[in-house]
Design a protein around this motif. Structure first.
Motif, PDB file in Angstrom:
ATOM      1  N   ILE A  37       7.812  51.981  55.474  1.00  0.00           N
ATOM      2  CA  ILE A  37       9.107  50.809  54.502  1.00  0.00           C
ATOM      3  C   ILE A  37       9.586  49.277  56.036  1.00  0.00           C
ATOM      4  CG2 ILE A  37      11.555  50.723  54.664  1.00  0.00           C
ATOM      5  CD1 ILE A  37      10.979  54.562  54.085  1.00  0.00           C
ATOM      6  N   ALA A  38       8.996  49.500  57.073  1.00  0.00           N
ATOM      7  CA  ALA A  38       9.986  47.973  57.702  1.00  0.00           C
ATOM      8  C   ALA A  38       8.750  47.195  57.304  1.00  0.00           C
ATOM      9  CB  ALA A  38       9.650  48.706  59.076  1.00  0.00           C
ATOM     10  N   LYS A  39       7.282  47.310  56.818  1.00  0.00           N
ATOM     11  CA  LYS A  39       6.242  46.682  56.627  1.00  0.00           C
ATOM     12  C   LYS A  39       6.922  46.189  55.703  1.00  0.00           C
ATOM     13  CE  LYS A  39       3.592  47.541  60.946  1.00  0.00           C
ATOM     14  NZ  LYS A  39       2.068  48.271  61.261  1.00  0.00           N
ATOM     15  N   GLY A  40       6.866  47.229  54.621  1.00  0.00           N
ATOM     16  CA  GLY A  40       7.497  46.566  53.719  1.00  0.00           C
ATOM     17  C   GLY A  40       8.444  45.827  53.185  1.00  0.00           C
ATOM     18  N   ALA A  41       9.334  46.192  54.072  1.00  0.00           N
ATOM     19  CA  ALA A  41      10.307  45.782  53.594  1.00  0.00           C
ATOM     20  C   ALA A  41      10.468  44.197  54.672  1.00  0.00           C
ATOM     21  CB  ALA A  41      12.010  45.914  54.622  1.00  0.00           C
ATOM     22  N   ARG A  42       9.756  43.337  55.088  1.00  0.00           N
ATOM     23  CA  ARG A  42       9.206  42.569  55.873  1.00  0.00           C
ATOM     24  C   ARG A  42       8.883  41.570  55.256  1.00  0.00           C
ATOM     25  NH1 ARG A  42       6.446  42.162  61.607  1.00  0.00           N
ATOM     26  NH2 ARG A  42       8.327  42.182  62.589  1.00  0.00           N
ATOM     27  N   ALA A  43       7.271  42.491  53.936  1.00  0.00           N
ATOM     28  CA  ALA A  43       6.426  41.413  53.257  1.00  0.00           C
ATOM     29  C   ALA A  43       7.261  41.352  52.031  1.00  0.00           C
ATOM     30  CB  ALA A  43       6.118  42.300  52.816  1.00  0.00           C
ATOM     31  N   ALA A  44       8.567  42.069  51.744  1.00  0.00           N
ATOM     32  CA  ALA A  44       9.140  41.335  50.847  1.00  0.00           C
ATOM     33  C   ALA A  44      10.079  40.259  50.776  1.00  0.00           C
ATOM     34  CB  ALA A  44      10.638  42.794  50.186  1.00  0.00           C
ATOM     35  N   ALA A  45      10.878  39.810  52.305  1.00  0.00           N
ATOM     36  CA  ALA A  45      11.137  38.957  52.963  1.00  0.00           C
ATOM     37  C   ALA A  45       9.970  37.555  52.942  1.00  0.00           C
ATOM     38  CB  ALA A  45      12.023  39.393  54.120  1.00  0.00           C
ATOM     39  N   ILE A  46       9.007  38.091  53.680  1.00  0.00           N
ATOM     40  CA  ILE A  46       7.978  36.982  53.452  1.00  0.00           C
ATOM     41  C   ILE A  46       8.034  36.346  51.701  1.00  0.00           C
ATOM     42  CG2 ILE A  46       5.816  36.706  53.854  1.00  0.00           C
ATOM     43  CD1 ILE A  46       5.935  38.142  55.708  1.00  0.00           C
ATOM     44  N   LEU A  47       7.316  37.342  50.928  1.00  0.00           N
ATOM     45  CA  LEU A  47       7.505  36.633  49.782  1.00  0.00           C
ATOM     46  C   LEU A  47       8.999  36.882  48.523  1.00  0.00           C
ATOM     47  CD1 LEU A  47       5.020  40.238  48.561  1.00  0.00           C
ATOM     48  CD2 LEU A  47       3.954  37.072  48.904  1.00  0.00           C
ATOM     49  N   SER A  48       9.464  36.820  49.160  1.00  0.00           N
ATOM     50  CA  SER A  48      10.834  36.005  48.441  1.00  0.00           C
ATOM     51  C   SER A  48      10.642  34.283  48.754  1.00  0.00           C
ATOM     52  CB  SER A  48      11.902  36.692  48.992  1.00  0.00           C
ATOM     53  OG  SER A  48      12.276  35.828  50.717  1.00  0.00           O
ATOM     54  N   GLY A  49      10.029  33.939  49.603  1.00  0.00           N
ATOM     55  CA  GLY A  49      10.524  32.643  49.876  1.00  0.00           C
ATOM     56  C   GLY A  49      11.603  31.676  50.288  1.00  0.00           C
ATOM     57  N   CYS A  50      12.255  32.906  50.789  1.00  0.00           N
ATOM     58  CA  CYS A  50      12.931  31.708  51.840  1.00  0.00           C
ATOM     59  C   CYS A  50      12.710  31.293  52.625  1.00  0.00           C
ATOM     60  CB  CYS A  50      14.307  33.011  52.522  1.00  0.00           C
ATOM     61  SG  CYS A  50      15.114  32.978  53.572  1.00  0.00           S
ATOM     62  N   ALA A  51      13.309  29.986  52.323  1.00  0.00           N
ATOM     63  CA  ALA A  51      13.278  29.042  53.315  1.00  0.00           C
ATOM     64  C   ALA A  51      14.264  28.599  54.979  1.00  0.00           C
ATOM     65  CB  ALA A  51      13.199  27.899  53.287  1.00  0.00           C
ATOM     66  N   HIS A  52      15.056  28.845  54.381  1.00  0.00           N
ATOM     67  CA  HIS A  52      16.050  28.877  56.276  1.00  0.00           C
ATOM     68  C   HIS A  52      16.054  29.609  56.222  1.00  0.00           C
ATOM     69  CE1 HIS A  52      19.756  27.829  57.879  1.00  0.00           C
ATOM     70  NE2 HIS A  52      20.624  29.026  58.140  1.00  0.00           N
ATOM     71  N   ASN A  53      15.800  29.793  58.302  1.00  0.00           N
ATOM     72  CA  ASN A  53      15.468  31.091  58.772  1.00  0.00           C
ATOM     73  C   ASN A  53      14.522  32.257  58.560  1.00  0.00           C
ATOM     74  OD1 ASN A  53      17.013  29.957  61.090  1.00  0.00           O
ATOM     75  ND2 ASN A  53      19.740  30.894  60.190  1.00  0.00           N
ATOM     76  N   THR A  54      13.760  31.794  58.409  1.00  0.00           N
ATOM     77  CA  THR A  54      12.828  32.423  57.672  1.00  0.00           C
ATOM     78  C   THR A  54      12.287  34.038  58.930  1.00  0.00           C
ATOM     79  OG1 THR A  54      11.604  30.764  56.385  1.00  0.00           O
ATOM     80  CG2 THR A  54      10.400  33.030  56.571  1.00  0.00           C
ATOM     81  N   ALA A  55      12.300  33.616  60.163  1.00  0.00           N
ATOM     82  CA  ALA A  55      12.172  34.370  60.767  1.00  0.00           C
ATOM     83  C   ALA A  55      12.536  35.377  61.474  1.00  0.00           C
ATOM     84  CB  ALA A  55      11.164  33.821  62.238  1.00  0.00           C
ATOM     85  N   MET A  56      14.157  34.618  61.238  1.00  0.00           N
ATOM     86  CA  MET A  56      15.155  35.911  60.956  1.00  0.00           C
ATOM     87  C   MET A  56      15.074  36.785  60.411  1.00  0.00           C
ATOM     88  SD  MET A  56      18.854  35.618  61.599  1.00  0.00           S
ATOM     89  CE  MET A  56      19.011  35.321  59.452  1.00  0.00           C
ATOM     90  N   TRP A  57      15.302  36.569  58.779  1.00  0.00           N
ATOM     91  CA  TRP A  57      14.642  37.358  57.812  1.00  0.00           C
ATOM     92  C   TRP A  57      14.558  37.892  57.223  1.00  0.00           C
ATOM     93  CZ3 TRP A  57      19.347  37.789  56.264  1.00  0.00           C
ATOM     94  CH2 TRP A  57      20.927  36.807  56.183  1.00  0.00           C
ATOM     95  N   GLN A  58      12.629  37.890  58.213  1.00  0.00           N
ATOM     96  CA  GLN A  58      11.712  39.209  58.211  1.00  0.00           C
ATOM     97  C   GLN A  58      12.004  39.932  59.432  1.00  0.00           C
ATOM     98  OE1 GLN A  58       7.722  36.657  59.368  1.00  0.00           O
ATOM     99  NE2 GLN A  58       8.138  35.633  57.060  1.00  0.00           N
ATOM    100  N   ASP A  59      12.608  39.572  60.719  1.00  0.00           N
ATOM    101  CA  ASP A  59      12.928  40.915  61.531  1.00  0.00           C
ATOM    102  C   ASP A  59      14.142  41.655  61.074  1.00  0.00           C
ATOM    103  OD1 ASP A  59      11.003  38.952  63.151  1.00  0.00           O
ATOM    104  OD2 ASP A  59      12.554  38.651  64.588  1.00  0.00           O
ATOM    105  N   VAL A  60      15.483  41.187  60.231  1.00  0.00           N
ATOM    106  CA  VAL A  60      16.663  41.632  60.365  1.00  0.00           C
ATOM    107  C   VAL A  60      15.626  42.631  58.860  1.00  0.00           C
ATOM    108  CG1 VAL A  60      18.594  41.476  58.534  1.00  0.00           C
ATOM    109  CG2 VAL A  60      17.926  39.990  60.319  1.00  0.00           C
ATOM    110  N   ALA A  61      15.341  42.378  57.937  1.00  0.00           N
ATOM    111  CA  ALA A  61      14.315  43.425  56.964  1.00  0.00           C
ATOM    112  C   ALA A  61      13.342  43.681  57.604  1.00  0.00           C
ATOM    113  CB  ALA A  61      13.545  41.574  55.945  1.00  0.00           C
ATOM    114  N   TYR A  62      12.349  44.133  58.353  1.00  0.00           N
ATOM    115  CA  TYR A  62      11.930  44.536  59.432  1.00  0.00           C
ATOM    116  C   TYR A  62      13.082  46.159  60.309  1.00  0.00           C
ATOM    117  CZ  TYR A  62       8.876  47.004  62.662  1.00  0.00           C
ATOM    118  OH  TYR A  62       7.654  47.979  63.440  1.00  0.00           O
ATOM    119  N   ALA A  63      13.702  45.883  60.612  1.00  0.00           N
ATOM    120  CA  ALA A  63      14.809  46.296  61.161  1.00  0.00           C
ATOM    121  C   ALA A  63      15.435  46.998  60.142  1.00  0.00           C
ATOM    122  CB  ALA A  63      15.864  45.087  62.140  1.00  0.00           C
TER     123      ALA A  63
END
Length: 120
Positions: A16-42
């Motif tokens: 579930i964590a890696k799926g959430a991170r993948a969704a954050a990556i695929l969303s195309g968010c350009a602002h603080n991308t790494a932060m949102w990936q970490d938040v989605a993973y957590a």
């Protein structure tokens, strides 16, 4: 407790964590991308651990009395360990465990006490 959380992570929470991170990556968010990936993973990790806790309780209802809040309380109150070993089945075990738990988790034991009192 660390062993239980590790197993819960390896069973379903990592997926579930890696799926959430993948969704954050695929969303195309350009602002603080790494932060949102970490938040989605957590977030995914925590949802996965919560899911596994409930799943474990449903698979083995006889041991459902010993759930996450009680296990977390044992980290601060080692006196709870003998009560847990006997699955809170002794006279007054639920009440003793309730005394050690933080106020937000006492409702779990209130339900257990009610169901234990109404058993036929």
């Amino acid at each position: 407790m660390d062993t239980y959380l590790c197993k819960a992570y390896l069973k379903i929470a990592s997926l579930i964590a890696k799926g959430a991170r993948a969704a954050a990556i695929l969303s195309g968010c350009a602002h603080n991308t790494a932060m949102w990936q970490d938040v989605a993973y957590a977030y995914g990790r925590n949802v996965g651990i919560a899911y596994q806790l409930v799943e474990d309780m449903l698979r083995n209802p006889a041991r459902a009395r010993v759930s996450g809040p009680i296990l977390f309380a044992t980290e601060e109150h080692t006196e709870l360990r003998p009560l847990i070993r006997r699955d809170l089945a002794g006279e007054g075990d639920i009440e003793k465990a309730r005394d050690y738990m933080s106020s937000e988790h006492k409702s779990v034991l209130d339900v257990l006490a009610l169901t234990a009192a109404t058993k036929i």
